[in-house]
Design an enzyme around this catalytic site. Structure first.
Site, short mmCIF file in Angstrom:
data_model
loop_
_atom_site.label_atom_id
_atom_site.label_comp_id
_atom_site.label_asym_id
_atom_site.label_seq_id
_atom_site.Cartn_x
_atom_site.Cartn_y
_atom_site.Cartn_z
N ARG A 47 41.77 33.80 22.82
CA ARG A 47 41.57 34.46 24.11
C ARG A 47 41.97 35.91 23.96
O ARG A 47 42.54 36.33 22.95
CB ARG A 47 42.31 33.76 25.26
CG ARG A 47 43.53 32.96 24.95
CD ARG A 47 44.70 33.75 24.47
NE ARG A 47 45.02 34.86 25.35
CZ ARG A 47 45.66 35.95 24.98
NH1 ARG A 47 46.04 36.11 23.72
NH2 ARG A 47 45.92 36.92 25.83
N GLY A 48 41.66 36.70 24.98
CA GLY A 48 41.82 38.13 24.88
C GLY A 48 40.48 38.76 24.54
O GLY A 48 39.82 38.34 23.58
N ALA A 49 40.06 39.74 25.33
CA ALA A 49 38.69 40.24 25.22
C ALA A 49 38.30 40.69 23.81
O ALA A 49 37.25 40.29 23.29
CB ALA A 49 38.47 41.37 26.23
N ARG A 88 32.00 32.39 28.28
CA ARG A 88 32.93 32.87 29.30
C ARG A 88 32.31 34.09 29.97
O ARG A 88 31.74 34.94 29.29
CB ARG A 88 34.30 33.21 28.70
CG ARG A 88 35.02 31.99 28.12
CD ARG A 88 36.46 32.30 27.78
NE ARG A 88 37.26 32.55 28.97
CZ ARG A 88 38.53 32.96 28.94
NH1 ARG A 88 39.13 33.19 27.78
NH2 ARG A 88 39.20 33.15 30.06
N GLN A 195 50.56 33.07 29.23
CA GLN A 195 50.33 33.91 28.04
C GLN A 195 51.49 34.87 27.79
O GLN A 195 51.78 35.20 26.63
CB GLN A 195 49.03 34.70 28.19
CG GLN A 195 47.77 33.86 28.19
CD GLN A 195 47.28 33.58 29.59
OE1 GLN A 195 48.08 33.38 30.50
NE2 GLN A 195 45.97 33.56 29.78
N ASP A 236 39.94 42.90 30.34
CA ASP A 236 38.78 42.16 29.85
C ASP A 236 37.49 42.91 30.12
O ASP A 236 36.48 42.67 29.48
CB ASP A 236 38.73 40.76 30.46
CG ASP A 236 39.74 39.84 29.81
OD1 ASP A 236 39.32 38.94 29.07
OD2 ASP A 236 40.95 40.04 30.01
N ASN A 246 41.40 42.34 34.74
CA ASN A 246 42.37 41.78 33.79
C ASN A 246 42.90 40.47 34.34
O ASN A 246 42.49 40.01 35.41
CB ASN A 246 43.50 42.79 33.54
CG ASN A 246 44.37 42.40 32.36
OD1 ASN A 246 43.86 42.10 31.28
ND2 ASN A 246 45.67 42.40 32.54
N LYS A 247 43.81 39.87 33.63
CA LYS A 247 44.35 38.56 33.99
C LYS A 247 44.82 38.53 35.44
O LYS A 247 45.39 39.49 35.95
CB LYS A 247 45.50 38.21 33.05
CG LYS A 247 46.11 36.83 33.24
CD LYS A 247 45.05 35.72 33.16
CE LYS A 247 44.22 35.75 31.90
NZ LYS A 247 43.11 34.77 31.92
#
Length: 346
Positions: A47-49, A88, A195, A236, A246-247
């Site tokens: 995960r993570g762009a 995604r 995370q 992201d 973002n998250k």
């Protein structure tokens, strides 16, 4: 730290450190097919762009290898690429990587599948290496914005584990350390996938960088007490007007930072900026499985039958952002003009 994205020529596979189980154990997840790549993306093995983009690039190569021997390999390959691109919805790096491979295919002309796969694998490796270099440059520019003695709050994990290595937001922290500054980090735990508590704390602790984990709902008190000097997060997707997606929870942190006069920075490579999408409100926000909220591990924490929200991201409006730290330098408001010029010059 250990390279968490590895291409194995012996296995002809992409081997990923399974981030679902960190920090308690280090398991590895082998991707040999399109479905393996899609599963790794959807369940957040990776995960993570930026890391998603690198994984997708290798995934296109594996998608090509998978259709070898098919009479209609071009049609089958198109389907596989679409599966990866749609795994995604929010991280623009995923779309960028697949479209980059589609562009290469279109420009290559009438090549064989083996030739195409060789070209794709070479490009995937370039993207992998380039991402690390970009993060190091982000760290250099961002580190210059940090002061000796700063405590930096971050949300989610935008570190080595979210990229090919080094990190974006945590790259800024590492950049400051490399510049001889003594800094420490407050890592918001980042419910529901944790995370911050699991991944940010894991990699900073391994690197010997002071880190404390805070409950998400402690941000206001920590800022009020003067315990936070800067906030740095990843993204992201950054839209054409400078909004940063973002998250989930990032927006709230940004609002609090403004309330207490704390500079709020976004760290992201240029290819996370999406000039085709006008604002953060135009970005599709992933709505993930309820079990991530209703359960911690295998243990249910909400009553049966109770519904939950599990939006994975939120857009932070550009007026809350002091600067967008990229590998090309720091963008400042007005962001629409700054982003337009960035793409004109590059």
């Amino acid at each position: 730290m250990t390279e968490h994205i590895q291409f194995s020529p012996e296995k002809d596979a992409l081997v990923l450190l399974d981030q679902r189980y960190l920090p308690t154990r280090e398991d590895w997840f082998d991707c040999k097919t399109t479905d393996d790549i899609v599963e790794a993306l959807v369940v957040m093995v990776v995960r993570g762009a930026p890391a998603i983009g690198v994984t997708a690039a290798y995934g296109c190569y594996l998608a090509g290898r998978e259709v070898a021997g098919s009479a209609d390999w071009k049609a089958e390959l198109e389907k596989n690429l679409d599966k990866i691109e749609n795994a995604r919805p929010t991280a623009v790096n995923l779309r960028w990587a697949v479209r980059e491979m589609k562009r290469i295919w279109a420009e290559a002309g009438d090549v064989s599948l083996d030739e195409l796969c060789a070209i794709w694998l070479k490009r995937a490796k370039e993207i992998h290496v380039d991402d690390i270099r970009m993060c190091e440059d982000i760290g250099k520019f961002g580190g210059e914005l940090m002061d000796d003695g700063d405590t930096i709050m971050t949300h989610c994990n935008a570190g080595a584990l979210a990229t090919a290595g080094y990190g974006t937001a945590l790259g800024v922290v590492r950049g400051a350390v490399d510049q001889g500054k003594k800094v420490s980090v407050i890592a918001n735990e980042t419910r529901p996938f944790l995370q911050g508590a699991r991944l940010t704390a894991y990699e900073l602790h391994r690197d010997g960088i002071p880190v404390k984990v805070a409950c998400d709902n402690a941000c206001a008190l920590l800022m009020k007490k003067g315990l936070v000097q800067k906030v740095v997060v990843g993204a992201d997707r950054v839209t054409a007007n400078g909004d940063a997606v973002n998250k989930i929870g990032t927006y709230g942190v940004a609002l609090l930072a403004r309330e207490f006069g704390i500079p709020f920075y976004v760290a992201a490579p240029v290819y996370t900026i999406d000039p085709e999408t006008p604002t953060g409100d135009d970005v599709p926000i992933e709505d993930r499985t309820p079990t991530e909220v209703t359960h911690v591990g295998d243990h249910r924490i909400t009553p049966e039958g109770v519904e939950v929200f599990n939006f994975a991201f939120d857009p932070t409006p550009n007026e809350l952002i002091a600067g967008i730290i990229t590998e090309k330098g720091v963008l400042r408001p007005p962001y629409t003009e700054a982003i337009k010029k960035l793409f004109e010059d590059n």
